[in-house]
Design a protein around this motif. Structure first.
Motif: not given
Length: 252
Positions: A5-12, A28-36, A232-239
């Motif tokens: 669930f690491d979003l470091t380097g991502k932007t939301a 929540a997204l920022a605390e996981a590492g995303a810029d907002i 999350a990057p790991a949720s690529s099979y959920v859509t």
């Protein structure tokens, strides 16, 4: 497990981020590492402070989503400041309460424009950007339990949120092959500005709480795990999923 669930380097990009659910989702997204990047109808100094306190970058734009706006332009503005958009959260929403026979055209149009039209055109702009830059993107729409029910005295809101659920599935079908997932969170009765009138009505509040198995109104923080899962990057099979976060309301 944290890396899932690491979003470091991502932007939301989060709409309606000034208060309530949008602010909680952005945090929540920022605390996981995303810029907002945030879009709201008015300044949002509190949201900016909360995001910057996490050490993440923050960029805000004031946009009235109830009026015609250039989604491509606002997406480009976020990209120019933060370098790209990996995650779009279509949270902005309004509600107009009135008996069915008394609904006015201007109220119907405003609800549809904010809740549904803006979500589509921002998603379209974000998807174009994600595809052009080779991003494995994430689009998360904020639906509602009224995406699944009819409600009372909120026909425009119910129609718009049913539309959000349908749009989520339609976009998921077309964007899956482009490595972009599209999902929705359907909050139940949440302690936000949209429900203030209900919470101030003792009889209505008692009726609502009596049906919620957990016995309380939801809080913005209750959506944190859902947004991190879908982003999350790991949720690529959920859509194409609409996930209720409602304290058990829908199963009562």
């Amino acid at each position: 497990m944290h890396s899932l669930f690491d979003l470091t380097g991502k932007t939301a990009l989060v709409t309606g981020a000034r208060t309530g659910l949008g602010q909680g989702l952005a945090l929540a997204l920022a605390e996981a590492g995303a810029d907002i990047a945030a879009i709201g109808s008015s300044p949002m100094p509190e949201t900016e402070r909360l995001i910057r306190d996490t050490g993440r970058r923050f960029h805000a734009q004031e946009v009235d989503l109830s009026r015609p706006f250039d989604a491509e332009q606002h997406l480009a503005a976020a990209v120019s400041v933060l370098g790209g958009v990996d995650i779009l959260v279509n949270n902005a929403g309004i509600i107009r309460r009135a008996d069915l026979l008394d609904v006015q055209a201007e109220d119907w149009d405003a609800v549809m424009d904010v809740n549904l039209r803006s979500a589509f055109f921002l998603s379209q702009a974000a998807a174009r950007h994600m595809i052009a830059t080779g991003r494995a993107g994430r689009i998360v729409n904020i639906a509602s339990m009224l995406s699944l029910e009819g409600g009372v005295r909120v026909p425009a809101y119910a129609a718009s949120k049913h539309g959000v659920a349908g749009l989520t599935k339609a976009m998921a079908n077309e964007l899956a092959a482009k490595a972009i997932t599209v999902n929705a969170i359907a909050p139940g009765y949440m302690d936000t500005d949209n429900t203030e009138a209900l919470r101030r009505d003792p009889e209505r509040q008692a009726q609502i709480l009596a049906r919620i198995p957990t016995g309380r109104w939801g809080l913005p923080a209750d959506l944190a795990t859902a947004i991190l899962f879908f982003a999350a990057p790991a949720s690529s099979y959920v859509t194409g999923t609409v996930l209720p976060v409602d304290g058990g309301w829908m199963v009562r």
